[in-house]
Scaffold this active site. Structure first.
Site, mmCIF file in Angstrom:
data_model
loop_
_atom_site.group_PDB
_atom_site.id
_atom_site.type_symbol
_atom_site.label_atom_id
_atom_site.label_comp_id
_atom_site.label_asym_id
_atom_site.label_seq_id
_atom_site.Cartn_x
_atom_site.Cartn_y
_atom_site.Cartn_z
ATOM 1 N N TYR A 1 0.813 -1.205 0.000
ATOM 2 C CA TYR A 1 0.000 0.000 0.000
ATOM 3 C C TYR A 1 0.855 1.267 0.000
ATOM 4 O O TYR A 1 0.454 2.309 -0.507
ATOM 5 C CB TYR A 1 -0.891 0.023 1.247
ATOM 6 C CG TYR A 1 -2.173 -0.768 1.138
ATOM 7 C CD1 TYR A 1 -2.447 -1.582 0.036
ATOM 8 C CD2 TYR A 1 -3.119 -0.705 2.145
ATOM 9 C CE1 TYR A 1 -3.610 -2.305 -0.047
ATOM 10 C CE2 TYR A 1 -4.299 -1.419 2.070
ATOM 11 C CZ TYR A 1 -4.544 -2.225 0.971
ATOM 12 O OH TYR A 1 -5.712 -2.929 0.888
ATOM 13 N N CYS B 1 -3.817 -1.764 9.778
ATOM 14 C CA CYS B 1 -2.838 -1.258 8.811
ATOM 15 C C CYS B 1 -2.753 0.246 8.993
ATOM 16 O O CYS B 1 -3.767 0.949 8.847
ATOM 17 C CB CYS B 1 -3.278 -1.616 7.399
ATOM 18 S SG CYS B 1 -2.274 -0.887 6.087
ATOM 19 N N CYS C 1 3.904 0.754 11.185
ATOM 20 C CA CYS C 1 3.362 -0.201 10.218
ATOM 21 C C CYS C 1 3.226 -1.513 10.969
ATOM 22 O O CYS C 1 4.173 -1.925 11.662
ATOM 23 C CB CYS C 1 4.300 -0.352 9.026
ATOM 24 S SG CYS C 1 3.810 -1.672 7.876
#
Length: 268
Positions: free
Chosen positions: A47, A79, A193
């Site tokens: 992403y 996420c 993350c």
């Protein structure tokens, strides 16, 4: 009027890949009785290199279809990149509680003694105004050094498959922070993350000690538990995983999922 919640209704845990498994591990600690479906957008990975518009459209579209199909009691976007970009949009369109994931800047600001905090995230996360707001609210009197470390996503995926994480990716992430003005004073690093906690051992070795890491997995799990307090749960079948991969994933991926109790991996 609140919709009735079936005892078998799952928690939908969503991530671009395997990073959300760090949240799943914490969730099972605080809410072991809750059935979970883990959805990995493996076809959309990574992403961090996509535009905000691409991520927002992809995440909201996928979660719309998944909630219609699964009727979950709660959706957890495990996420950071997806949350910092699409959380507001998803909350506007889905009639289900949503828990997002944001960089753990607040606890990092409370932990640091030097006043200098490093932040490792994807390219998309580190540039978000959402992170600017967190810094202004919780770390205005600190120095926050941000570094995009996209190589750590693949390194974490590789490690979870049972292979050696790329040491060059680890070294590049650490050097990127240390080379910034004031980087030698970093004593606390935000792993922004959900993939990155999988590499904490390697990052600790690369930083050479004296640095503490903070991430949001345990806090996310506690927030999910708070929102689901008092609800009844019934797990009538084992938890399972969904992926968006168009083709069969490597056996190493299935083995990694199985280690987290997700032996059944299906296609979306």
């Amino acid at each position: 009027m609140h919709r009735p919640i079936a005892q078998t209704a799952p928690v939908l845990l969503f991530d671009s890949g395997v990073g959300g498994l760090t949240v799943l591990e914490e969730l099972r600690t605080v809410l072991p009785q809750a059935p979970v479906v883990y959805a990995a957008d493996t076809a959309g990975l990574p992403y961090g290199t996509k535009t905000e518009a691409q991520i927002a459209a992809r995440v909201s579209g996928l979660l719309g279809r998944l909630t219609e199909r699964l009727n979950p009691r709660l959706v957890c976007i495990a996420c950071n990149t997806a949350s910092t970009i699409a959380l507001g949009m998803v909350r506007d369109v889905l009639e289900v509680p949503i828990v997002g994931t944001v960089p753990a800047i607040k606890p990092a600001a409370a932990m640091t003694r030097s006043g200098v905090i490093g932040l490792l995230g994807t390219e998309a996360t580190v540039r978000q105004a959402y992170v600017d707001r967190l810094e202004a609210e919780f770390a205005a009197d600190k120095r926050l050094l941000r570094h995009a470390a996209p190589g750590l996503v693949e390194a974490a995926e590789t490690k979870l498959r049972g292979e050696r994480a790329n040491p060059a990716a680890i070294a590049s992430a650490v050097d990127g922070l240390r080379r910034m003005p004031g980087g030698d004073a970093i004593d606390t690093v935000v792993l922004a993350c959900t993939h990155f906690p999988l590499l904490e051992e390697e990052l600790t070795a690369a930083f050479g000690g004296g640095v503490r890491f903070v991430h949001g997995a345990s806090g996310i799990a506690r927030q999910v538990a708070r929102l689901l307090e008092g609800q009844d749960f019934a797990r009538v079948a084992p938890d399972y995983a969904l992926t968006t991969a168009p083709d069969a994933l490597p056996e190493s991926f299935a083995r990694a999922m199985a280690r987290y109790g997700l032996a059944d991996v299906r296609s979306v």
